[in-house]
Design a protein around this motif. Structure first.
Motif, PDB file in Angstrom:
ATOM      1  N   LEU B 462       6.723 -15.557  50.222  1.00 31.87           N
ATOM      2  CA  LEU B 462       5.018 -15.305  49.670  1.00 31.87           C
ATOM      3  C   LEU B 462       5.055 -13.111  48.907  1.00 31.87           C
ATOM      4  O   LEU B 462       4.862 -13.591  47.605  1.00 31.87           O
ATOM      5  CB  LEU B 462       4.086 -15.323  50.576  1.00 31.87           C
ATOM      6  CG  LEU B 462       2.768 -14.868  49.551  1.00 31.87           C
ATOM      7  CD1 LEU B 462       2.317 -15.945  48.220  1.00 31.87           C
ATOM      8  CD2 LEU B 462       1.759 -14.901  50.914  1.00 31.87           C
ATOM      9  N   ALA B 463       5.842 -12.885  49.516  1.00 32.03           N
ATOM     10  CA  ALA B 463       6.051 -11.388  49.403  1.00 32.03           C
ATOM     11  C   ALA B 463       6.627 -11.597  47.977  1.00 32.03           C
ATOM     12  O   ALA B 463       7.070 -10.168  46.578  1.00 32.03           O
ATOM     13  CB  ALA B 463       6.872 -10.599  50.090  1.00 32.03           C
ATOM     14  N   ASN B 464       7.905 -12.081  47.558  1.00 29.47           N
ATOM     15  CA  ASN B 464       8.727 -12.682  46.550  1.00 29.47           C
ATOM     16  C   ASN B 464       7.991 -12.990  45.298  1.00 29.47           C
ATOM     17  O   ASN B 464       8.373 -12.725  44.015  1.00 29.47           O
ATOM     18  CB  ASN B 464      10.096 -13.729  46.617  1.00 29.47           C
ATOM     19  CG  ASN B 464      10.641 -13.084  48.004  1.00 29.47           C
ATOM     20  OD1 ASN B 464      10.898 -12.391  48.807  1.00 29.47           O
ATOM     21  ND2 ASN B 464      12.107 -12.743  48.115  1.00 29.47           N
ATOM     22  N   VAL B 465       6.997 -14.069  45.579  1.00 27.15           N
ATOM     23  CA  VAL B 465       6.419 -14.447  44.680  1.00 27.15           C
ATOM     24  C   VAL B 465       5.392 -13.520  43.916  1.00 27.15           C
ATOM     25  O   VAL B 465       5.331 -13.617  42.561  1.00 27.15           O
ATOM     26  CB  VAL B 465       5.241 -15.247  45.055  1.00 27.15           C
ATOM     27  CG1 VAL B 465       4.367 -16.243  43.616  1.00 27.15           C
ATOM     28  CG2 VAL B 465       6.665 -17.244  45.424  1.00 27.15           C
ATOM     29  N   ALA B 466       4.816 -12.415  44.869  1.00 25.39           N
ATOM     30  CA  ALA B 466       4.035 -11.557  44.358  1.00 25.39           C
ATOM     31  C   ALA B 466       4.606 -10.318  43.562  1.00 25.39           C
ATOM     32  O   ALA B 466       4.547  -9.977  43.050  1.00 25.39           O
ATOM     33  CB  ALA B 466       3.312 -10.831  45.388  1.00 25.39           C
ATOM     34  N   ALA B 467       6.332 -10.354  44.072  1.00 22.54           N
ATOM     35  CA  ALA B 467       7.135  -8.964  43.718  1.00 22.54           C
ATOM     36  C   ALA B 467       7.031  -9.326  42.078  1.00 22.54           C
ATOM     37  O   ALA B 467       7.139  -9.002  41.410  1.00 22.54           O
ATOM     38  CB  ALA B 467       8.104  -8.607  44.308  1.00 22.54           C
ATOM     39  N   ALA B 468       7.468 -11.009  41.946  1.00 23.99           N
ATOM     40  CA  ALA B 468       8.039 -11.804  41.049  1.00 23.99           C
ATOM     41  C   ALA B 468       6.363 -11.166  39.601  1.00 23.99           C
ATOM     42  O   ALA B 468       6.808 -10.909  38.259  1.00 23.99           O
ATOM     43  CB  ALA B 468       8.298 -12.906  40.757  1.00 23.99           C
ATOM     44  N   ALA B 469       5.715 -12.069  40.440  1.00 17.80           N
ATOM     45  CA  ALA B 469       4.025 -11.332  39.196  1.00 17.80           C
ATOM     46  C   ALA B 469       3.909  -9.881  39.268  1.00 17.80           C
ATOM     47  O   ALA B 469       3.307  -9.620  38.022  1.00 17.80           O
ATOM     48  CB  ALA B 469       3.146 -12.067  40.187  1.00 17.80           C
ATOM     49  N   ALA B 470       4.151  -9.202  39.498  1.00 21.31           N
ATOM     50  CA  ALA B 470       3.679  -7.496  39.721  1.00 21.31           C
ATOM     51  C   ALA B 470       5.108  -6.934  38.656  1.00 21.31           C
ATOM     52  O   ALA B 470       4.588  -6.110  37.761  1.00 21.31           O
ATOM     53  CB  ALA B 470       4.353  -6.566  41.386  1.00 21.31           C
ATOM     54  N   VAL B 471       6.159  -7.092  38.825  1.00 24.94           N
ATOM     55  CA  VAL B 471       7.985  -6.685  37.563  1.00 24.94           C
ATOM     56  C   VAL B 471       7.014  -7.338  36.363  1.00 24.94           C
ATOM     57  O   VAL B 471       7.377  -6.782  35.791  1.00 24.94           O
ATOM     58  CB  VAL B 471       8.831  -7.439  38.269  1.00 24.94           C
ATOM     59  CG1 VAL B 471       9.918  -7.445  36.422  1.00 24.94           C
ATOM     60  CG2 VAL B 471       9.022  -7.005  39.250  1.00 24.94           C
ATOM     61  N   ARG B 472       6.596  -8.492  36.172  1.00 26.22           N
ATOM     62  CA  ARG B 472       6.239  -8.876  34.970  1.00 26.22           C
ATOM     63  C   ARG B 472       5.018  -8.153  34.513  1.00 26.22           C
ATOM     64  O   ARG B 472       4.619  -8.491  33.523  1.00 26.22           O
ATOM     65  CB  ARG B 472       6.403 -10.984  35.351  1.00 26.22           C
ATOM     66  CG  ARG B 472       7.237 -11.557  35.592  1.00 26.22           C
ATOM     67  CD  ARG B 472       7.411 -12.534  34.930  1.00 26.22           C
ATOM     68  NE  ARG B 472       7.363 -13.194  33.256  1.00 26.22           N
ATOM     69  CZ  ARG B 472       7.314 -14.381  33.566  1.00 26.22           C
ATOM     70  NH1 ARG B 472       7.747 -15.559  34.400  1.00 26.22           N
ATOM     71  NH2 ARG B 472       6.879 -14.337  31.806  1.00 26.22           N
ATOM     72  N   ALA B 473       4.287  -8.089  35.135  1.00 22.94           N
ATOM     73  CA  ALA B 473       3.180  -7.422  34.674  1.00 22.94           C
ATOM     74  C   ALA B 473       3.146  -6.191  34.476  1.00 22.94           C
ATOM     75  O   ALA B 473       2.371  -5.275  33.831  1.00 22.94           O
ATOM     76  CB  ALA B 473       1.935  -7.344  36.076  1.00 22.94           C
ATOM     77  N   GLY B 474       4.774  -5.707  35.236  1.00 20.95           N
ATOM     78  CA  GLY B 474       4.693  -3.739  35.499  1.00 20.95           C
ATOM     79  C   GLY B 474       3.953  -2.923  36.251  1.00 20.95           C
ATOM     80  O   GLY B 474       3.579  -1.938  35.199  1.00 20.95           O
ATOM     81  N   LEU B 475       3.710  -3.963  37.214  1.00 14.80           N
ATOM     82  CA  LEU B 475       2.762  -2.442  38.039  1.00 14.80           C
ATOM     83  C   LEU B 475       3.676  -2.636  39.302  1.00 14.80           C
ATOM     84  O   LEU B 475       4.622  -2.917  39.670  1.00 14.80           O
ATOM     85  CB  LEU B 475       1.826  -3.899  38.714  1.00 14.80           C
ATOM     86  CG  LEU B 475       0.625  -4.893  38.129  1.00 14.80           C
ATOM     87  CD1 LEU B 475      -0.188  -5.656  38.714  1.00 14.80           C
ATOM     88  CD2 LEU B 475      -0.337  -3.390  38.065  1.00 14.80           C
TER      89      LEU B 475
END
Lengths: 60, 754
Positions: B462-475
């Motif tokens: 779940l952390a990898n999923v969240a991290a991927a979303a953050a990378v793509r969102a620029g957060l």
């Protein structure tokens, strides 16, 4: 068997439309809607509570 | 629900054991002592050892006879703690010692909590007993009824009991609150929620038409509950509330969680301290002796009790309700209310004395308080069933898949050790919701989540999923992520390689990814493109190994270039020669997974039920084969998504069927999937014969015959649902004109030769 087919209407699934429910509010929708959706994927999952009969009213 | 036995009885699954018939409080609303039935006066105070053993034997016998896999036993009273921890332990021991291990015994106790101390809690922990406590809300509300005989408050003792349970949350089952509309509903709600129960149940006071409840207004109980419901909704449903959850569940066609509402049959029996079998406890308010069956554990089996007319009367569902109830628009939620509440002048053939309240409450809950369901227009189903499906049709399937993945993510969250990943996911959603959607659309998130929920993996991804979303969102973010085989995979973003261990701290700053204190190499994801169409080349996700064939490890740049060239040519061919498939594919195909080639040299390709949007294949020898594999496998993807939404056949039908293209017999789902895929394969060769006559002519002749045969097998299976029958008819409609198309003599000969 004669079957009348309706080409204009739609058929509803048990899968709830959670696309626009913010994740932060997903708990708001509780186990009931989520359970109905997850049952489509994992009908026998222990995470999906199934009650087939009336549960005792005077106990939790 | 299973009706069994020679007499067609419904086995009991809930057993209420009256282990002690007296109480240390004198609540003036108690249905045991303060209403019509006074049978408690003639019963022993406590269940004897002999009765405990006989009761356990009867329950065990019933479990064996009906092969029950789960039962609920509630130790009740009076006040069951008056029996003392040793007797309660004896009940648990006798039950657990006699009931087969194959049956899950859910053992609970329902108490006022006054006597609850460490000795009881130690006993409950040792015996696996969970505890529900009666509490009517805040002190003012609780003191209205729940007092000692001398008028003293019981509130401090009850709250102390709950606080003790909160320190052992594995024992804490929840709170039961009997409604008095004289109480402030918000004060009651806040007091109960403050005690952080896993569940609250609000109980309507037991009443009948002959002895109606106090009613300051026509719908006082509905108004009281609606006030709480609206606050509960505004608070984000911080706790499960059985009555509200039951209304929502039944609104969607699910089962009620309480006998207070719903159409489910009752399978509950009460066993009194003297061993008498009694009907549901609440009948004590009807008239003296109303719950009596005349049966006893020493003389009658539970099967004999299950045939009692009083038991059967509460199992009739819709047909057993009063005419006014059967015609009511909310009957599927209400179910006529609690059986007892229907009583008037010797008959239960009435609506509930709370009818107006239940109607108003259910309508209120249903109006705008529930989530809509995904639906498919019949013309979309017809288009997909015919083998095709426009972008709109496949888009509807994708939307339902997105809801499924969101539900899975929420379910996985409950298993996660901390909230860091979840908080990051919600932060991304607030800032860039489209980026969260893009990541959650990745096919292998569902594969991982299902595995996690079924016990086949952990929630760390779940952390990898969240991290991927953050990378793509620029957060920017910093969190611990999962490492698998030396890699940190961030779905749809990229992979860090050369990482030791099982976990690492990931740092995302200004859109760049690194590990805290460790060197690692970042490999962004690659795509296969053709014109304006692009799919993910997935060669790194650790959860992609679900396709029967082994996935290739990460491709070299040269290998990736070969895939790009092949995909480009295949997609151009699909767009040119198979536009009827291209539109659906362009809407739903998101991912290609390279597989290891077969030693035999045969083409290798696969779709996985839980990986919507992905097609896996070994690098095909030519663009036409690649196009065929994509079209073929995407049929499975589409049908899988339809099956996620709807039942097309009876899943309990275990028969096997002949599939013309296989030597072994197939279950119905396998035959349906194969037939639907081969419908497109037939169409592929049908078109290709005009471009490349051989082997296309022969292949067309071969597959149309086999597919048509399989369609008839499906149609005659008698295992299809009405929607499944419609689906198969559409498949037949597609292939029927193809059967009349002319083929060359040689192709026909090939077909004739098999």
């Amino acid at each position: 068997m004669n079957t009348t087919e309706d080409t204009s209407a739609q058929i509803a699934s048990e899968v709830r439309d959670l696309q626009h429910v913010p994740l932060a509010q997903m708990k708001t929708y509780g186990d009931v809607e989520l359970g109905a959706t997850l049952r489509r994927l994992m009908p026998a999952s222990p995470d999906v509570a199934r009650v087939a009969v009336a549960a005792f009213n005077s106990s939790i | 629900m299973e009706w069994g036995g020679a007499s067609g009885i419904l086995p009991f699954r809930q057993f209420v054991l009256k282990v002690h018939s007296r109480c240390d409080l004198a609540c003036d609303h108690c249905y045991v002592y303060e209403h019509a039935d006074q049978s408690w006066r003639g019963r022993p105070k406590m269940m004897s050892s002999d009765t405990i053993v006989r009761t356990a034997e009867r329950i065990a016998e019933h479990v064996r006879r009906h092969d029950l896999k789960q039962i609920l036993v509630v130790m009740h009273g009076g006040e069951p703690l008056l029996a003392g921890p040793d007797v309660l332990a004896e009940v648990a021991t006798e039950l657990r010692g006699r009931i087969s291990e194959s049956c899950d015994l859910d053992l609970r106790i329902h108490t006022n909590g006054i006597l609850l101390d460490d000795r009881f809690c130690d006993t409950f922990a040792a015996q696996g007993i969970t505890v529900g406590v009666s509490l009517d809300g805040d002190r003012l509300a609780n003191d209205r009824h729940r007092r000692y005989a001398d008028g003293r408050t019981s509130y401090p003792q009850a709250v102390r009991a709950v606080e003790r349970l909160r320190r052992q949350p594995e024992l804490y089952a929840g709170l039961l609150c009997t409604i008095d509309v004289a109480n402030d509903p918000i004060a009651v709600y806040e007091a109960l929620v403050a005690l952080r129960p896993p569940r609250i149940d609000f109980l309507l006071p037991h009443a009948t038409w002959d002895a109606p409840p106090p009613r300051p207004s026509a719908t006082a109980y509905a108004d009281w509950l609606i006030t709480i419901f609206d606050r509960w909704e505004a608070d984000g449903r911080p706790v499960a509330v059985r009555l509200f959850d039951s209304i929502i569940a039944t609104t969607w066609g699910g089962a009620s969680l309480t006998e207070a509402i719903g159409l489910e049959p009752s399978n509950l029996i009460v066993i009194e301290t003297d061993g008498s079998y009694e009907l549901v406890d609440s009948l004590k308010v009807v008239h003296d002796g109303a719950p009596a069956t005349g049966h006893h554990v020493a003389n009658e089996s539970l099967d004999e009790v299950a045939a009692h007319p009083g038991v059967r009367a509460r199992q009739g569902g819709l047909e057993s309700l009063a005419a006014a109830c059967r015609a009511c628009p909310v009957v599927t939620s209400c179910g006529g209310g609690l059986y007892t509440h229907r009583y008037r002048a010797g008959s239960f053939d009435n609506p509930s004395v709370f009818c107006a309240d239940l109607f108003k409450l259910i309508v209120h809950v249903r109006e705008g308080k529930t989530v809509r369901a995904h639906a498919l227009p019949y013309d979309a189903i017809d288009a997909i069933a015919g083998g095709f499906g426009e972008a709109r049709d496949v888009g509807l399937l994708m939307e339902s898949q997105q809801s499924l993945r969101r539900a899975l993510i929420v379910a996985v969250r409950a298993k996660a050790a901390d909230e860091t990943a979840w908080e990051l996911l919600t932060r991304v959603e607030e800032d860039r919701p489209e980026m969260l959607d893009a990541v959650l659309a990745h096919p292998y998130i569902r594969v991982w989540a299902i595995g996690c929920l079924e016990g086949g993996g952990g929630p760390a991804h779940l952390a990898n999923v969240a991290a991927a979303a953050a990378v793509r969102a620029g957060l920017d973010a910093r969190l611990q992520v999962e490492v698998v085989d030396g890699r940190v995979h961030l779905p749809t973003a990229g992979t860090l390689t050369g990482v030791p261990g099982d976990a690492a701290t990931l740092v995302i700053e200004n859109g760049r990814v690194r590990l805290d204190g460790q060197a690692a190499t970042w490999h962004p994801v690659r795509h296969l493109t053709s014109g304006g169409f692009s799919v993910l080349l997935e060669d790194s996700d650790p959860y992609r190994d679900c396709h029967q064939w082994r996935p290739l490890p990460r491709l070299s740049d040269a290998e990736a270039a070969l895939w790009q060239e092949s995909f480009d040519q295949a997609w151009q061919l699909i767009e040119r020669d198979f536009p009827s498939y291209a539109t659906g594919l362009s809407a739903g195909l998101t991912t290609i997974v390279p597989l290891t080639a077969a030693d035999s040299g045969h083409d290798v390709s696969s779709a996985a039920r839980h990986a919507f949007g992905a097609v896996a294949a070994a690098l095909p020898p030519d663009p036409a084969t690649f196009a065929l594999l994509i079209i073929h496998e995407f049929q499975h993807v589409k049908l899988g998504a339809v099956l996620d939404m709807f039942d097309l056949y009876d899943e309990t039908d275990r028969r096997l069927f002949h599939a013309p293209w296989r030597e072994d017999l197939r279950p119905l789902e396998g035959l349906l999937q194969g037939t639907y895929a081969h419908l497109a394969v037939t169409d592929f060769w049908r078109t290709r014969r005009h471009i490349d006559p051989e082997p296309a002519q022969s292949q067309f002749a071969h597959w149309r015959a086999q597919t048509a045969e399989a369609i008839e097998t499906l149609a005659e299976s008698k295992a299809l649902t009405p929607l499944g029958e419609r689906f198969v008819r559409r498949m037949r409609d597609s292939i029927a004109p193809w059967l009349d198309e002319e083929i060359s003599e040689a192709a026909g000969a090939v077909r004739a030769g098999g």
